[in-house]
Design a protein around this motif. Sequence first.
Motif, short mmCIF file in Angstrom:
data_model
loop_
_atom_site.label_atom_id
_atom_site.label_comp_id
_atom_site.label_asym_id
_atom_site.label_seq_id
_atom_site.Cartn_x
_atom_site.Cartn_y
_atom_site.Cartn_z
N VAL A 145 43.94 -10.42 -70.17
CA VAL A 145 44.60 -11.66 -69.56
C VAL A 145 43.34 -13.19 -69.77
O VAL A 145 41.77 -13.21 -69.55
N ILE A 146 43.57 -13.69 -70.95
CA ILE A 146 42.74 -15.61 -70.73
C ILE A 146 43.35 -16.33 -70.29
O ILE A 146 44.56 -16.91 -70.24
N LEU A 147 42.76 -17.27 -69.83
CA LEU A 147 42.63 -17.87 -69.32
C LEU A 147 43.12 -19.22 -70.67
O LEU A 147 42.17 -19.05 -72.08
N LYS A 148 43.97 -20.87 -70.11
CA LYS A 148 43.89 -21.19 -71.41
C LYS A 148 43.14 -21.56 -71.90
O LYS A 148 43.11 -22.12 -73.69
N GLU A 149 41.90 -22.35 -71.21
CA GLU A 149 40.84 -23.69 -72.07
C GLU A 149 39.74 -22.40 -72.71
O GLU A 149 39.18 -22.99 -73.32
N ASN A 150 39.91 -21.09 -72.61
CA ASN A 150 38.80 -20.23 -73.50
C ASN A 150 39.51 -19.61 -74.65
O ASN A 150 39.29 -18.96 -75.05
N ARG A 184 18.09 -0.31 -63.65
CA ARG A 184 18.48 -0.83 -62.42
C ARG A 184 19.17 -2.07 -62.98
O ARG A 184 17.98 -3.05 -64.21
N HIS A 185 20.65 -2.45 -63.14
CA HIS A 185 21.00 -3.66 -63.22
C HIS A 185 21.76 -5.01 -62.87
O HIS A 185 22.12 -4.36 -61.94
N GLU A 186 21.21 -5.78 -62.79
CA GLU A 186 21.58 -6.62 -62.15
C GLU A 186 22.17 -8.14 -63.16
O GLU A 186 21.48 -9.02 -63.74
N ARG A 187 23.36 -8.19 -62.77
CA ARG A 187 24.01 -9.53 -63.64
C ARG A 187 24.91 -10.55 -63.04
O ARG A 187 25.37 -10.60 -62.00
N HIS A 188 24.33 -11.68 -63.11
CA HIS A 188 25.13 -12.69 -62.39
C HIS A 188 25.63 -13.81 -63.44
O HIS A 188 25.48 -13.96 -64.40
N ILE A 189 27.13 -13.43 -63.26
CA ILE A 189 28.16 -14.20 -64.08
C ILE A 189 28.84 -15.84 -63.62
O ILE A 189 28.79 -15.80 -62.19
N ARG A 190 28.68 -16.81 -64.54
CA ARG A 190 29.02 -17.95 -63.61
C ARG A 190 30.77 -17.79 -63.56
O ARG A 190 31.19 -17.54 -64.58
N ARG A 191 31.30 -17.89 -62.21
CA ARG A 191 32.61 -17.28 -63.15
C ARG A 191 33.37 -18.36 -63.48
O ARG A 191 34.52 -17.72 -64.18
N SER A 192 33.04 -19.85 -64.36
CA SER A 192 33.77 -20.18 -64.79
C SER A 192 33.93 -19.91 -66.43
O SER A 192 34.12 -20.39 -67.40
N GLU A 193 32.68 -19.26 -66.89
CA GLU A 193 32.60 -18.96 -68.13
C GLU A 193 32.50 -17.86 -68.88
O GLU A 193 32.52 -16.94 -69.78
N VAL A 194 33.38 -16.46 -67.05
CA VAL A 194 34.05 -15.46 -67.60
C VAL A 194 35.57 -15.80 -68.73
O VAL A 194 36.24 -17.02 -68.77
N LEU A 195 35.28 -15.63 -69.51
CA LEU A 195 36.19 -15.62 -70.93
C LEU A 195 37.57 -14.93 -70.99
O LEU A 195 38.60 -15.45 -71.07
N PHE A 196 37.59 -13.27 -70.71
CA PHE A 196 38.93 -12.80 -70.09
C PHE A 196 38.41 -11.96 -69.16
O PHE A 196 37.87 -11.39 -69.23
N ALA A 197 39.34 -11.39 -68.84
CA ALA A 197 39.45 -10.13 -67.91
C ALA A 197 40.19 -8.99 -68.59
O ALA A 197 41.16 -9.45 -69.30
N ASP A 198 39.91 -8.28 -68.84
CA ASP A 198 40.80 -6.49 -70.27
C ASP A 198 40.77 -5.45 -69.12
O ASP A 198 39.18 -4.96 -68.38
N PHE A 199 42.05 -4.90 -68.29
CA PHE A 199 42.56 -3.93 -67.78
C PHE A 199 42.58 -3.11 -68.79
O PHE A 199 43.95 -3.83 -69.75
N ARG A 200 42.07 -2.12 -68.81
CA ARG A 200 41.55 -1.41 -69.90
C ARG A 200 42.69 -0.02 -68.91
O ARG A 200 42.14 0.46 -67.98
N GLN A 201 43.11 1.11 -70.34
CA GLN A 201 43.59 1.99 -69.93
C GLN A 201 43.51 2.92 -71.54
O GLN A 201 43.95 2.62 -71.99
N SER A 202 43.38 4.42 -70.73
CA SER A 202 43.46 5.25 -72.13
C SER A 202 44.76 5.84 -71.67
O SER A 202 45.58 5.60 -70.71
N PHE A 203 45.14 6.63 -72.99
CA PHE A 203 46.80 7.67 -72.76
C PHE A 203 46.40 8.50 -71.36
O PHE A 203 47.07 8.86 -70.33
N THR A 204 45.05 8.96 -70.75
CA THR A 204 44.88 9.64 -69.86
C THR A 204 45.49 8.77 -68.93
O THR A 204 46.29 8.94 -67.27
N THR A 205 44.18 7.77 -67.87
CA THR A 205 44.27 7.38 -67.62
C THR A 205 46.06 6.23 -67.31
O THR A 205 46.54 6.04 -65.56
#
Lengths: 515, 141
Positions: free
Chosen positions: A461-466, A301-322
């Motif tokens: 998608v990367i915030l300017k400050e990151n 069981r994994h439980e992770r709590h991430i501070r929203r301001s410390e997210v470095l970037f969001a990656d929208f990922r697809q393979s060729f199939t998806t």
Amino acid sequence: MTENTPSALNYSLYSKSCRAHPLTILANLRHVLFLVLIPLIRGISSALARTGSYSAWLSRVWTDVLILALMLGLAVWLWLRVRLIVSLKALTLITGLFVRRTVSIPFDKAATVSFLTHFSLLPFKAVRFNTDVPGASGRKNRLSLLLWQKDADEIKRLLFCSPEKQEPMYVKESQKPGMTWCANCERLEATPSAEYRPTAGKIAALSLLTSNSFSGILYMSVFVSQSGKILGGEFSRALTGVFDRAAHFFEIFLPPLAAAFSALLLAGWAVGFMRLFLRYSGFRFVSRSGLLTACGGVFSRHERHIRRSEVLFADFRQSFTTKLLRLYSLYLCAGGVGEKKSDYSCVILTEKSARFESIRAALLPEYSPVVRQVKPDRRCFLRFIYTPAVLLASVPFVYKLLTRHLVGFDDFFAFASAMTAALALWFLAVNVADFFTSGAAFDGKLYTLRYSTGFSFHTAVILKENAALFEIKQGLFQRPGAYCDLIVRTKAARRQAHRCRSLKKTEVLRLLNIS
Amino acid sequence: MSKPSPKILTVWRIRLTIIAIIPALALTPRHQAMTPARAVFAASFTIVYLAFFLFYLPSLYKSLSYQIDENTLVFTCGVICKKMAAMPLCSVQTVSVTSLPLCRAFGLLSLRAAAANSRLKLPGLHKKEAEALAERLKTGH
């Protein structure tokens, strides 16, 4: 701090000091493992000079027993000297026997706090507690400790809930989240603003489309070899017998060697699928103001709590199939998240385009990708297809070369060549699609980079400050046309680079506002 | 755009010569006749050394430049593959100024600016120039 900051008299309510779980003693043994050399050398020498009686044996090995006792004693002493202190301001870990080390992470610097319960720890009621800072790599910038379940629960209550009228400790002071009463903790906690719970079908789809055969094969090979050592040769032979039978099944359609290889790949993929499926079963992603929580897993069981301001970037990922099926997945990267394969970095599993967008807007509205402003020029098409085209063209030559010099494996080489050609064709298709979809954009707050790596498509998608560093690279053949590759590096620990190929240099400089 | 001191070219050439001396001495036959293979290898070695000395290092110096404005530090370099690196001043975490003995003999320093997992190195700066740049990077404007 807020006006309701507890006074010194109430300080004890807001700090917790706890001891590590006794299983840490086993981990501590590794610090003194070098001492094993002494009894080992003595054991070998005493085995060479054998005598018959028990007392004679004891008289020989008493030093070894003493050293083993010393090792155990040191491990226990090290365990006794470890303390974790959770207070209003920081998480502090004190370790070390002769050289005392205190690592303190202020709350406002911690990026991720995670509680991991591996299935092997469940009978002992132990939880692995980790705290990571942004850009952390290695042990130096991370707090990691094995705790009792009750201590971990108490720390969770301290971090994420708070006494009445107090703000939760693990939230930025400038934010004023809504509060709801948590019946389990009997305290107030920050109200979830959005929650995502994928169905079993979505988890299966993610596992199906992203399972890695290679990691599955590695896992299997370790499992088979170790199980053979632990449970004896019979068990190991039984397991390898399963693979033999699978290979014989495929022999109907394929040459024998290729059949064995196919069976191995398929088994590896199946293991990878099951591991990913079990890891994401019961997955839940909660968005609160200031805090993101990802949890799930069946055996571990994994439980992770991430501070929203410390997210470095969001990656929208697809393979060729998806990409063909118009399915999207969202991965997050923060300190301690997205750095290892076992991480819960996927937060939105495979969803259709419209539903994905609505879920993303509810959970992470700040990470909204922008339409491409800078695209590859059509004259750069060759750059995209060069590598896969060369791979595809070289397959028949390599086949001829191998069949000429290694006689007797014609069937296998034919099969391997066909598979390699199929893979190269797939890679070519990915690169062609990348040419039509890649590019960069900046809307004043966010950089949006669309590119491909290997067989995957990414929209980062990367915030300017990151954004930590921008590199504009021009190869020899790019200079005449003034094209370049844009490489963006963030504060991620893994030195991850986001690379958009063959963009017009003047447009990139305008995008980055560089004269 | 500002350029580093031209003395850095001299420093690179001296370094190249020092690095080349050891294999050159090892290849020089003392009590043996010069075989054709040795002659070809020695000729190739000399050509490579001269190519670096006369063409590559001057081109590298020519491509080096840097610029700092209110938001970004920009650095360009590269002979075959041109590279321009832009580091936002707000992401600079550490700034260090170093000098090796050879650079010190010519009064030159190197400035290294590091963000999280990214680094930029500006070679061949005079002391005042390096200190002013370091101060600007530390304050962030």
